[in-house]
Write an enzyme that holds these catalytic residues in place. Sequence first.
Site, mmCIF file in Angstrom:
data_model
loop_
_atom_site.group_PDB
_atom_site.id
_atom_site.type_symbol
_atom_site.label_atom_id
_atom_site.label_comp_id
_atom_site.label_asym_id
_atom_site.label_seq_id
_atom_site.Cartn_x
_atom_site.Cartn_y
_atom_site.Cartn_z
ATOM 1 N N ILE A 48 0.833 -1.200 0.000
ATOM 2 C CA ILE A 48 0.000 0.000 0.000
ATOM 3 C C ILE A 48 0.873 1.258 0.000
ATOM 4 C CG2 ILE A 48 -1.723 1.274 1.343
ATOM 5 C CD1 ILE A 48 -2.592 -1.515 2.496
ATOM 6 N N TYR A 77 -1.228 -7.435 17.018
ATOM 7 C CA TYR A 77 -1.397 -6.579 15.833
ATOM 8 C C TYR A 77 -2.658 -5.725 16.007
ATOM 9 C CZ TYR A 77 -2.336 -5.339 10.924
ATOM 10 O OH TYR A 77 -2.615 -4.674 9.761
ATOM 11 N N LYS A 93 -3.123 -1.636 16.307
ATOM 12 C CA LYS A 93 -3.970 -0.868 15.391
ATOM 13 C C LYS A 93 -4.978 -0.013 16.161
ATOM 14 C CE LYS A 93 -1.725 -1.581 12.052
ATOM 15 N NZ LYS A 93 -1.283 -0.627 11.021
HETATM 16 N N1 LIG Z 1 -3.002 -5.624 3.483
HETATM 17 C C1 LIG Z 1 -4.126 -5.475 4.157
HETATM 18 O O1 LIG Z 1 -5.136 -6.131 3.870
HETATM 19 C C2 LIG Z 1 -4.202 -4.499 5.301
HETATM 20 C C3 LIG Z 1 -5.408 -4.401 6.004
HETATM 21 C C4 LIG Z 1 -5.499 -3.484 7.052
HETATM 22 C C5 LIG Z 1 -4.413 -2.676 7.362
HETATM 23 N N2 LIG Z 1 -3.224 -2.800 6.687
HETATM 24 C C6 LIG Z 1 -2.112 -1.894 7.048
HETATM 25 O O2 LIG Z 1 -1.585 -1.292 5.872
HETATM 26 C C7 LIG Z 1 -0.230 -0.882 6.117
HETATM 27 C C8 LIG Z 1 0.632 -1.298 4.933
HETATM 28 O O3 LIG Z 1 0.702 -2.712 4.895
HETATM 29 P P1 LIG Z 1 0.782 -3.584 3.567
HETATM 30 O O4 LIG Z 1 -0.432 -4.421 3.515
HETATM 31 O O5 LIG Z 1 1.151 -2.744 2.413
HETATM 32 O O6 LIG Z 1 1.968 -4.598 4.016
HETATM 33 P P2 LIG Z 1 3.393 -4.972 3.396
HETATM 34 O O7 LIG Z 1 3.283 -5.230 1.935
HETATM 35 O O8 LIG Z 1 3.908 -6.028 4.301
HETATM 36 O O9 LIG Z 1 4.246 -3.618 3.617
HETATM 37 C C9 LIG Z 1 4.616 -3.209 4.906
HETATM 38 C C10 LIG Z 1 5.699 -2.151 4.790
HETATM 39 O O10 LIG Z 1 6.123 -1.784 6.114
HETATM 40 C C11 LIG Z 1 7.540 -1.833 6.153
HETATM 41 N N3 LIG Z 1 8.099 -2.065 7.474
HETATM 42 C C12 LIG Z 1 7.963 -3.159 8.261
HETATM 43 N N4 LIG Z 1 8.710 -3.023 9.366
HETATM 44 C C13 LIG Z 1 9.346 -1.830 9.274
HETATM 45 C C14 LIG Z 1 10.275 -1.141 10.093
HETATM 46 N N5 LIG Z 1 10.738 -1.669 11.246
HETATM 47 N N6 LIG Z 1 10.739 0.062 9.694
HETATM 48 C C15 LIG Z 1 10.318 0.596 8.534
HETATM 49 N N7 LIG Z 1 9.449 -0.010 7.711
HETATM 50 C C16 LIG Z 1 8.969 -1.219 8.076
HETATM 51 C C17 LIG Z 1 7.896 -2.955 5.207
HETATM 52 O O11 LIG Z 1 9.261 -2.892 4.849
HETATM 53 P P3 LIG Z 1 10.077 -4.255 4.400
HETATM 54 O O12 LIG Z 1 9.659 -4.582 3.003
HETATM 55 O O13 LIG Z 1 11.513 -3.833 4.514
HETATM 56 O O14 LIG Z 1 9.696 -5.313 5.380
HETATM 57 C C18 LIG Z 1 6.948 -2.647 4.062
HETATM 58 O O15 LIG Z 1 7.470 -1.603 3.278
HETATM 59 C C19 LIG Z 1 0.172 -1.522 7.443
HETATM 60 O O16 LIG Z 1 0.135 -0.541 8.464
HETATM 61 C C20 LIG Z 1 -0.908 -2.572 7.675
HETATM 62 O O17 LIG Z 1 -1.093 -2.803 9.046
HETATM 63 C C21 LIG Z 1 -3.106 -3.698 5.644
#
Ligand SMILES: NC(=O)c1ccc[n+]([C@@H]2O[C@H](COP(=O)([O-])OP(=O)(O)OC[C@H]3O[C@@H](n4cnc5c(N)ncnc54)[C@H](OP(=O)(O)O)[C@@H]3O)[C@@H](O)[C@H]2O)c1
Length: 318
Positions: A48, A203, A207
């Site tokens: 995202i 988690y 949130k």
């Molecule tokens: N996907 C869903 O369905 C969903 C639903 C509800 C909420 N969310 C929220 O949406 C947001 C984005 O998630 P996503 O789904 O896009 O997940 P994702 O593809 O796993 O991306 C997560 C990002 O966070 C980074 N990250 C993790 N640990 C970190 C750290 N210590 N320092 C800096 N960056 C860090 C990761 O970097 P690396 O690549 O280096 O690990 C990656 O760039 C999150 O807050 C998640 O909780 C997602």
Amino acid sequence: MSFLLALTAASVAVYIIIYYTLCRGSRCTSQARLQGKTAIVTGSNTGIGKATALDLAKRGARVILACRSRERAEAAVRDIRRESGNNQVLFMPLDLSSLQSVRDFVETFLKTEPRLDFLINNAGVMGGGRTKEGFGMEFGVNHLGHFLLTVLLLERLKQSAPSRVVTVSSVLYDKGHIDFKLLEATKDLAEGERNAKKDFQVYAHSKLCNVLFTRELANRLEGTNVSCFCLHPGLVQTEMGRYLGLFRRLLLLLCAKLFFLDPEGGAQTTLHCALQEGLEPLSGRYFSGCAVAQVSAKGRDDAVAKKLWEVSERLTGV
Ligand SMILES: NC(=O)c1ccc[n+]([C@@H]2O[C@H](COP(=O)([O-])OP(=O)(O)OC[C@H]3O[C@@H](n4cnc5c(N)ncnc54)[C@H](OP(=O)(O)O)[C@@H]3O)[C@@H](O)[C@H]2O)c1
Ligand SMILES: *[C@@H]1O[C@H](CO)[C@@H](O)[C@H](O)[C@H]1NC(C)=O
């Protein structure tokens, strides 16, 4: 045979109806152009965050990818520059699991960037483990690191007002709970051995922290022209599944392929919160599907929100 055919046709029809009514999601309709504006997006090398950074870059913003892995972030910088035709996209190292890294990031940013219009707190984990300072990973990264980052950048946001802070939460906040005694004793939001179920629980707790942080931040920002929002992005096909076991990962992949938003669709509510004109009176609120949404009572508890802020100040030493 004809029965099987009919069944297949019916299944496809049901899928198409479900997909187009429930899964396609809403779009950010803002036409805002962002020349001369600067945005930070945390965790923007994939998922995202990357889709959010790309959209902001296409609109002409200067976009800072705040990521922990130089290699992955530089690959994303190249992709985004190529797709947007905007060269004002750069990487600055930020590891949210280290408070020192947050401080170093802010120091570099404040030295080199004169303004900050959008702070997008997007990075998130659900994997267990501990941060550099010994906090539970989800609490440390999803909440505490972003707390410190935001507080240290507030002056620059105020100088650049009207500006916005957008924090990506999740509908799972509603399954969350903050046990301050436990946090004090264990530096985490759950106790005992971690397993998949517990990872999921902490988690959700983290949130809920995102929702309450945004609420208290809005109170503290009253009269500054800096507004803040949190949101649920929808169910989005990203790398989030990396934290699951193989069987769950495969199951998730199948559902995700059929029903989840792609990252571009998953970025729409973040973009809405950052760009939609006239949202300022809704500062502190929670959004879903590009619209403000009601949170349950635990997401509106001002006493808990205030306490979380004070505890976070103490834990980060600001
Ligand atoms: N996907 C869903 O369905 C969903 C639903 C509800 C909420 N969310 C929220 O949406 C947001 C984005 O998630 P996503 O789904 O896009 O997940 P994702 O593809 O796993 O991306 C997560 C990002 O966070 C980074 N990250 C993790 N640990 C970190 C750290 N210590 N320092 C800096 N960056 C860090 C990761 O970097 P690396 O690549 O280096 O690990 C990656 O760039 C999150 O807050 C998640 O909780 C997602
Ligand atoms: C906030 O914005 C309004 C409208 O642009 C302006 O009149 C006011 O002075 C601003 N307040 C601060 C504290 O910057």
